[in-house]
Motif scaffolding. Structure first.
Motif, mmCIF file in Angstrom:
data_model
loop_
_atom_site.group_PDB
_atom_site.id
_atom_site.type_symbol
_atom_site.label_atom_id
_atom_site.label_comp_id
_atom_site.label_asym_id
_atom_site.label_seq_id
_atom_site.Cartn_x
_atom_site.Cartn_y
_atom_site.Cartn_z
ATOM 1 N N ILE A 53 0.845 -1.191 0.000
ATOM 2 C CA ILE A 53 0.000 0.000 0.000
ATOM 3 C C ILE A 53 0.879 1.239 0.000
ATOM 4 O O ILE A 53 1.602 1.507 0.962
ATOM 5 N N LYS A 54 0.798 1.997 -1.070
ATOM 6 C CA LYS A 54 1.624 3.197 -1.229
ATOM 7 C C LYS A 54 0.847 4.243 -2.004
ATOM 8 O O LYS A 54 -0.168 3.945 -2.636
ATOM 9 N N GLY A 55 1.311 5.483 -1.911
ATOM 10 C CA GLY A 55 0.627 6.572 -2.589
ATOM 11 C C GLY A 55 1.566 7.741 -2.804
ATOM 12 O O GLY A 55 2.710 7.737 -2.334
ATOM 13 N N LYS A 56 1.092 8.739 -3.502
ATOM 14 C CA LYS A 56 1.909 9.897 -3.838
ATOM 15 C C LYS A 56 2.222 10.731 -2.596
ATOM 16 O O LYS A 56 1.360 10.958 -1.748
ATOM 17 N N GLN A 57 3.456 11.205 -2.511
ATOM 18 C CA GLN A 57 3.846 12.092 -1.419
ATOM 19 C C GLN A 57 2.968 13.331 -1.372
ATOM 20 O O GLN A 57 2.704 13.878 -0.295
ATOM 21 N N SER A 58 2.492 13.785 -2.525
ATOM 22 C CA SER A 58 1.717 15.019 -2.608
ATOM 23 C C SER A 58 0.274 14.866 -2.140
ATOM 24 O O SER A 58 -0.434 15.862 -1.983
ATOM 25 N N ASP A 59 -0.159 13.638 -1.889
ATOM 26 C CA ASP A 59 -1.542 13.386 -1.472
ATOM 27 C C ASP A 59 -1.630 13.495 0.052
ATOM 28 O O ASP A 59 -1.205 12.606 0.781
ATOM 29 N N MET A 60 -2.223 14.574 0.548
ATOM 30 C CA MET A 60 -2.285 14.807 1.990
ATOM 31 C C MET A 60 -3.176 13.803 2.712
ATOM 32 O O MET A 60 -3.096 13.648 3.926
ATOM 33 N N HIS A 61 -4.046 13.123 1.985
ATOM 34 C CA HIS A 61 -4.942 12.130 2.597
ATOM 35 C C HIS A 61 -4.471 10.697 2.324
ATOM 36 O O HIS A 61 -5.232 9.748 2.498
ATOM 37 N N ARG A 62 -3.221 10.564 1.921
ATOM 38 C CA ARG A 62 -2.677 9.272 1.508
ATOM 39 C C ARG A 62 -2.817 8.203 2.600
ATOM 40 O O ARG A 62 -3.251 7.080 2.341
ATOM 41 N N ALA A 63 -2.458 8.532 3.834
ATOM 42 C CA ALA A 63 -2.472 7.535 4.911
ATOM 43 C C ALA A 63 -3.899 7.085 5.232
ATOM 44 O O ALA A 63 -4.150 5.888 5.431
ATOM 45 N N GLU A 64 -4.825 8.028 5.283
ATOM 46 C CA GLU A 64 -6.213 7.653 5.549
ATOM 47 C C GLU A 64 -6.760 6.762 4.446
ATOM 48 O O GLU A 64 -7.437 5.756 4.709
ATOM 49 N N TYR A 86 -8.357 2.950 4.565
ATOM 50 C CA TYR A 86 -9.714 2.705 4.056
ATOM 51 C C TYR A 86 -9.717 1.615 2.981
ATOM 52 O O TYR A 86 -10.439 0.610 3.081
ATOM 53 N N TYR A 87 -8.893 1.806 1.959
ATOM 54 C CA TYR A 87 -8.925 0.871 0.827
ATOM 55 C C TYR A 87 -8.151 -0.407 1.120
ATOM 56 O O TYR A 87 -8.510 -1.477 0.609
ATOM 57 N N GLY A 88 -7.112 -0.320 1.952
ATOM 58 C CA GLY A 88 -6.439 -1.535 2.366
ATOM 59 C C GLY A 88 -7.364 -2.452 3.147
ATOM 60 O O GLY A 88 -7.386 -3.668 2.935
ATOM 61 N N GLU A 89 -8.173 -1.863 4.028
ATOM 62 C CA GLU A 89 -9.117 -2.666 4.799
ATOM 63 C C GLU A 89 -10.217 -3.244 3.921
ATOM 64 O O GLU A 89 -10.707 -4.355 4.178
ATOM 65 N N LEU A 90 -10.603 -2.531 2.876
ATOM 66 C CA LEU A 90 -11.567 -3.108 1.927
ATOM 67 C C LEU A 90 -11.017 -4.393 1.313
ATOM 68 O O LEU A 90 -11.742 -5.390 1.191
ATOM 69 N N ILE A 91 -9.734 -4.358 0.928
ATOM 70 C CA ILE A 91 -9.123 -5.565 0.377
ATOM 71 C C ILE A 91 -9.060 -6.667 1.434
ATOM 72 O O ILE A 91 -9.314 -7.846 1.147
ATOM 73 N N VAL A 92 -8.729 -6.314 2.668
ATOM 74 C CA VAL A 92 -8.681 -7.286 3.762
ATOM 75 C C VAL A 92 -10.032 -7.985 3.922
ATOM 76 O O VAL A 92 -10.106 -9.216 4.047
ATOM 77 N N LYS A 127 -1.897 6.613 13.024
ATOM 78 C CA LYS A 127 -3.253 6.980 13.443
ATOM 79 C C LYS A 127 -4.161 7.346 12.276
ATOM 80 O O LYS A 127 -5.370 7.111 12.323
ATOM 81 N N LEU A 128 -3.602 7.948 11.230
ATOM 82 C CA LEU A 128 -4.433 8.284 10.077
ATOM 83 C C LEU A 128 -4.811 7.031 9.284
ATOM 84 O O LEU A 128 -5.888 6.977 8.689
ATOM 85 N N ILE A 129 -3.937 6.033 9.292
ATOM 86 C CA ILE A 129 -4.327 4.747 8.709
ATOM 87 C C ILE A 129 -5.477 4.156 9.521
ATOM 88 O O ILE A 129 -6.479 3.683 8.971
ATOM 89 N N ASP A 130 -5.340 4.198 10.850
ATOM 90 C CA ASP A 130 -6.424 3.730 11.723
ATOM 91 C C ASP A 130 -7.723 4.493 11.450
ATOM 92 O O ASP A 130 -8.812 3.912 11.507
ATOM 93 N N LEU A 131 -7.608 5.796 11.176
ATOM 94 C CA LEU A 131 -8.787 6.606 10.883
ATOM 95 C C LEU A 131 -9.514 6.084 9.652
ATOM 96 O O LEU A 131 -10.744 5.963 9.639
ATOM 97 N N GLY A 132 -8.746 5.767 8.601
ATOM 98 C CA GLY A 132 -9.364 5.240 7.392
ATOM 99 C C GLY A 132 -10.049 3.910 7.623
ATOM 100 O O GLY A 132 -11.162 3.662 7.131
#
Length: 244
Positions: free
Chosen positions: A74-85, A89-95, A211-216
């Protein structure tokens, strides 16, 4: 086949896997979902048939994972401020989709080789987490049993997760019950929900670390249980889609 709400009920972290790739049909089903969620989110998640090299050697995994083969990166663009959330969210959907297919999984934030070339993290990307996915071994290792006992030794009460200025409506309680079952880093469950002045928000008080991953993850569980949708971001507002 179970539905996604039933998957929330039965899913538990798995650290000991049968050392085999996911069968082709299930792998392709998950790969299609990964591609869809990447398009929807702007993330660059990747499902690897064999990501075991990221866990090879006691120095990186501390012996906590056995038989890892297929791996969600699970990775995303550095420029995406909501990347961790979004990662949560989407990692848990796959889970949860993997759970429906009878596969085990575990969120992993640190005990793997983050610099391994197999993860293919580009210069403008940030690696948020990885998730081993596969069939659970029949017998978990002693290490896994100890870790599970330590992390899941106590279910936090409902009151831990919210504050409210009204009596809780049934849909809100459903949402919180689903959040109680959400995985989080070392089971800290830092996400809180506020129902005040008729507005529901989800937030973490300090948006550092995982914590932002947990938020998602928590937002997803709440949404699935209530058929409502949060705005993206810390202190995101819940948009009511279903009236009761």
């Amino acid at each position: 086949m179970m539905n996604i709400l039933e998957a929330i009920e039965v899913r538990r972290s798995c650290r000991t896997f049968i050392n085999e790739p996911i069968p082709t049909t299930e792998f392709n089903d998950l790969k299609k979902l990964v591609d869809q969620y990447n398009q929807r989110s702007g993330l660059s998640m990747a499902l690897l048939e064999d990501g075991s090299d990221a866990f090879n050697g006691l120095r990186k995994s501390y012996g906590m994972f056995k038989g890892v083969k297929s791996l969600l990166v699970i990775k995303g663009k550095q420029s995406d401020m909501h990347r961790a959330e979004k990662a949560g969210y989407y990692g848990e959907l796959i889970v949860l989709e993997a759970t429906i297919l009878g596969l085990g999984s575990c969120w992993v934030g640190g005990t793997y080789d983050k610099k391994n070339s197999i993860l293919n993290v580009l210069p403008d990307e940030v690696l948020e987490a990885v998730i081993p996915i596969g069939y659970p071994a029949d017998s978990p290792t002693l290490t896994e049993k100890v870790i599970h006992k330590l992390i899941h030794r106590r279910v936090k009460p409902l009151e831990h997760f919210y504050k409210s200025d009204v009596s809780l409506p049934e849909w809100f309680i459903r949402g919180i019950e689903a959040v109680r079952k959400a995985p989080s880093a070392v089971n800290k469950q830092p996400v809180r929900f506020s129902l005040e002045n008729g507005i529901t928000t989800a937030y973490v008080e300090l948006d550092d670390g995982f914590k932002l991953i947990d938020l998602g993850v928590a937002k997803l569980h709440f949404e699935l249980a209530t058929d409502r949708k949060f705005e993206t971001g810390n202190y995101g507002i819940l948009n009511v889609e279903v009236e009761e």
